[in-house]
Design an enzyme around this catalytic site. Structure first.
Site: not given
Length: 385
Positions: A82, A166, A194, A199
């Site tokens: 995205d 991450d 978004r 998310h």
């Protein structure tokens, strides 16, 4: 979809030679036409594209690991479906890594309906590290990584984490890297918000945040010996992952959830909370985490409400203006019995208040003069024979 369309367009628009790019697209069980869009892209793109379609894994770690296992280039870049790249992003980041011999490159990030971290983009840095810059506050996966670094250490994303995977991966890369570059003068990555707000990092229960904080704290403790460097890095999971659990949302939580949050936080703070870490924080941050560490739920709500209201704490200057105490709730309350040091502003926060005087330099000078005087004869310093 439909964000993927613009994402792929940004890949096609890259100024780097298409022959130098390999695209590995992992369709993680989508049901919205993503797979078909990827196949169409693969058929027309000027660069080689591999499309992998698999059952939904439940999170981003699995697909990223699949893609990483297939990658053959000197560098890898993780691009979320995205988001999108600036046209010169890959060309500039690869050139930065090649020129400086660095293993990780951070390209400037801008948000579209989202607010990305900003403190690390003040200046382009050919070579830095996680201790002497603010890069610890951007641990998303959207960086350029030298693949040899990842392979040498067998680095992969932790598939047991739903969120924060991450941060774990990127922090390990920072710590293992032979240098990190920061490209601050060109927007390499557009972080797109978004419209549905779904998310991955914004979904899931609060307990997942504690899992993420625990994993990152453990990694830092394992890789960095106790001392100032570890204390500096611990600020990141404390501020970004743990402290928000005791922010405005805490006021809306049920008593049961509040108790559970304290239970989840206690073992983390028992191990990793110490005066040197506390000293590196702003007063309201330090105060809240101290109350959590001490189990003082009876006092926390007042402080959170004060912070939520964005009120400016009054300042009390003492010792000729060299000490600034910020009057957050329970300051010098006999009932609360909290130490004054919790409310003592460090210089970077104290400088905002009129009348504050930094005494460190003068004190250092005076101590040096006293030391010299002690080593000289009585008539040898400031006197005449």
């Amino acid at each position: 979809m439909p964000y993927l369309v613009e994402c792929l367009a940004s890949v096609e628009a890259q100024t780097i030679d298409p022959g130098r790019i390999e695209v590995i697209a992992v369709d993680d069980g989508s049901t919205d036409g993503t797979g078909e869009c990827l196949e169409e892209f693969a058929a027309r793109a000027a660069m080689p594209v591999t499309v992998i379609r698999q059952e939904n894994s439940g999170g981003p770690s699995g697909p990223r690991n699949v893609g990483l296992g297939k990658a053959a280039g000197r560098y890898v870049f993780f691009l979320d479906a995205d988001d999108r790249l600036g046209p010169e992003a890959l060309e500039r980041m690869v050139a930065m890594a090649d020129e400086n011999g660095t293993d990780v490159v951070l390209g400037r990030v801008e948000g579209i309906n989202r607010t990305p971290p900003k403190s690390m983009w003040g200046k382009t840095l050919g070579r830095t590290d996680v201790y002497s810059s603010n890069i610890k506050f951007t641990l998303s996966a959207q960086k350029l990584f030298r693949r040899a670094l990842l392979d040498r250490h067998g680095m992969r994303f932790d598939e047991s984490l739903w969120t924060g995977e991450d941060a774990l991966f990127t922090m390990e890369a920072y710590l293992r890297a032979d240098g990190v570059s920061v490209l601050a003068d060109y927007t390499c990555y557009y972080l797109v918000g978004r419209e549905d707000g779904k998310h991955v990092t914004k979904t899931g229960g609060y307990a997942l945040r504690f899992d993420s904080a625990r994993a990152l704290m453990n990694l830092i403790a394992e890789m960095v010996p106790a001392g100032p460097k570890r204390d500096t890095l611990m600020i990141r999971p404390l501020l970004v992952t743990l402290l928000p659990q005791f922010g405005p949302q805490y006021l809306k939580d049920s008593e049961e959830v509040r108790r559970h949050k304290f239970e989840l936080a206690k073992p983390l703070l028992d191990v990793h909370w110490n005066p040197e870490v506390a000293r590196r924080l702003k007063v309201h941050e330090r105060l809240r985490l101290h109350l959590v560490a001490m189990g003082r739920s009876d006092l926390l709500a007042d402080v959170v409400e004060f912070v939520r209201a964005k009120r400016q704490a009054a300042a009390i200057l003492e010792r000729r203006g060299t000490r600034v105490y910020l009057v957050y709730p329970h300051f010098r309350s006999r009932a609360a019995r909290l130490p004054d040091t919790l409310y003592l502003a460090e210089p970077r926060e104290a400088r905002a208040f009129l009348g504050y005087r930094e005494a460190a330099a003068n004190s250092t000078f005076r101590r040096a003069v006293r030391k010299i005087r002690r080593t000289l004869p009585v008539s040898g310093f400031g006197t005449t024979a």
